[in-house]
Design an enzyme around this catalytic site. Structure first.
Site, PDB file in Angstrom:
ATOM      1  N   CYS A 140       0.819  -1.201   0.180  1.00 39.76           N
ATOM      2  CA  CYS A 140       0.131  -0.036  -0.076  1.00 39.76           C
ATOM      3  C   CYS A 140       0.812   1.372  -0.253  1.00 39.76           C
ATOM      4  O   CYS A 140       1.774   1.474   0.874  1.00 39.76           O
ATOM      5  CB  CYS A 140      -1.015   0.023   1.063  1.00 39.76           C
ATOM      6  SG  CYS A 140      -2.151   1.444   1.237  1.00 39.76           S
ATOM      7  N   GLN A 240      -7.438  13.058  13.390  1.00 38.20           N
ATOM      8  CA  GLN A 240      -7.076  13.264  12.159  1.00 38.20           C
ATOM      9  C   GLN A 240      -5.970  12.446  11.516  1.00 38.20           C
ATOM     10  O   GLN A 240      -5.440  11.693  12.116  1.00 38.20           O
ATOM     11  CB  GLN A 240      -6.455  14.747  12.012  1.00 38.20           C
ATOM     12  CG  GLN A 240      -7.276  15.855  12.570  1.00 38.20           C
ATOM     13  CD  GLN A 240      -8.500  16.138  11.917  1.00 38.20           C
ATOM     14  OE1 GLN A 240      -8.373  15.654  10.708  1.00 38.20           O
ATOM     15  NE2 GLN A 240      -9.315  16.750  12.549  1.00 38.20           N
ATOM     16  N   CYS A 361     -15.489  18.772   6.709  1.00 39.18           N
ATOM     17  CA  CYS A 361     -15.105  16.968   5.914  1.00 39.18           C
ATOM     18  C   CYS A 361     -16.484  16.968   4.894  1.00 39.18           C
ATOM     19  O   CYS A 361     -16.263  16.250   4.006  1.00 39.18           O
ATOM     20  CB  CYS A 361     -14.939  15.896   6.482  1.00 39.18           C
ATOM     21  SG  CYS A 361     -16.440  15.398   7.556  1.00 39.18           S
TER      22      CYS A 361
END
Length: 404
Positions: A140, A240, A361
């Site tokens: 990843c 976060q 967001c």
């Protein structure tokens, strides 16, 4: 049949006339494929965009963790800013944009992995694109290298504790003590399962392991640092996504309320903004989850050199702070979930707090709340898109409002 891609939708898919939705395409490209309803499959890129690049991750085509690795960074940055501009334009708002803050590759410090027991053992990773199939992600490009250790941990948890009928959700976060893991979707706790989980925490050197929010083992304190303060968040608490993203949000929040001596932090969480702000101002933190306020309070009490911090557990959707409660503050920070904060914004306007920092967001609900603030006498002084979720369609921002 060929299709010319006109634009990208909010989920990052290309959209042609029809509409026809074509994942992993870009505006201006001519593509062909098999049309299933409104969605194009088996896509061929007949005329590629100049903004197309080779995806840096070999898992991109199968994994659903990223949507935009096929576009260059400049295109993604402009597209995310345009998503916000479009949302604001729907309310007749123009705003001065500061430069986008994009987190680097391999910066994600928290992720929720899916893990499933199989005939041969177990597998863990992200869900495939528009699928519940788990895609393993040994290389990843999104996760921090230290967070990659969570993949074998998730697989071991599934192998040792799960049935083959369902998947576990394994939320893993980097902390000062190591990996902090909370598992959901598993079977009910009993004595043998507790013993198994404690053994797994030891074998994989976890800082903390929780099951459905209940702590099973704490081997090292899973501390998080906010400013000069350390806190121990409850299992699975919101943090976060990247350190770089948090720093960008915090810098703009602090600048927005720089002259305030008494600040209210709404939807405060565990103190991401509250605790750094308390180095120079009194702060009242309001959050709906009692465990988060407790963690914030303990961290503040153990720290030195901070101004007074008070906390309040309150559902701000059902019971927003009212003007008589807000009148003692000269600055506000608000960081609501995706639904925005329509009810609380109305009370901030009535209270006429001079400076407001708004972290969002969801550009659509932010634009709605921004329109209310502007109608209520505020100026949108500046806005920055903060791209913590690199290569995804997710858009975050921080904005500051000043009372005229």
């Amino acid at each position: 049949m060929s299709y010319r891609i006109d634009r990208l939708g909010h989920q990052g898919d290309g959209i042609a006339a029809g509409p026809v939705f074509a994942p992993m395409t870009l505006p201006g490209e001519v593509v062909s494929g098999t049309l299933n309803g409104q969605r194009l499959a088996d896509i061929r890129i007949d005329e590629p965009s100049a903004r197309r690049v080779s995806p840096p991750c070999r898992h991109f085509k199968a994994c659903g963790g990223c949507q935009l690795q096929h576009a260059d960074d400049a295109f993604v940055a402009t597209w995310k800013e345009d998503v916000v501009r479009t949302a604001l334009a729907a309310h007749g708002i123009e705003a001065p944009f500061r430069p986008i803050a994009t987190s680097p590759p391999q910066a994600r410090r928290r992720a929720t992995l899916s893990a499933r027991r199989t005939k041969k053992g177990a597998m863990a990773g992200f869900h495939g694109r528009a699928s519940d199939v788990i895609v393993e992600i040994p290389e990843c490009r999104l996760l921090h290298p230290d967070l990659m250790r969570a993949i074998p941990v998730a697989a071991a948890l599934a192998r040792e504790t799960a049935s083959r009928k369902g998947a576990l959700d394994v939320a893993a976060c980097l902390s000062g003590g190591g990996l902090d893991v909370n598992v959901t979707g598993g079977r009910a706790l009993d004595g043998p399962l507790r013993i198994t989980l404690a053994g797994l925490a030891e074998a994989h050197d976890l800082a903390r392991l929780a099951w459905e929010g209940e702590v099973i083992a704490t081997r090292n304190s899973p501390v998080q640092r906010f400013g000069n303060t350390q806190i121990v968040p409850p299992p699975g608490a919101f943090l976060q996504a990247t350190a770089e993203g948090e720093a960008a949000l915090l810098a703009d929040v602090m600048a927005a309320v720089t002259d305030a001596a008494r600040i209210v932090d709404l939807f405060a969480g565990c103190g991401t903004f509250t605790l750094p702000l308390s180095a120079r101002a009194q702060v009242h933190a309001v959050e709906g989850e009692a465990a988060m306020i407790e963690a914030l309070d303990i961290g503040w009490r153990k720290a030195a050199g901070l101004k007074q911090v008070t906390g309040e557990v309150r559902d701000l959707f059902r019971r927003p702070l009212l003007p008589d409660e807000l009148k003692r503050f000269d600055g506000a920070v608000i960081d609501p979930p995706r639904a925005g904060a329509e009810a609380q914004v109305a009370q901030l306007i009535a209270a006429a707090i001079p400076r407001i920092a708004y972290v969002s967001c969801n550009p659509v609900t932010f634009a709605r709340d921004a329109a209310a603030l502007i109608s209520g006498g505020y100026t949108l002084s500046g806005l920055r898109v903060v791209d913590q979720f690199r290569w995804s369609s997710h858009v975050e921002l921080v904005a500051d409002f000043a009372r005229m």
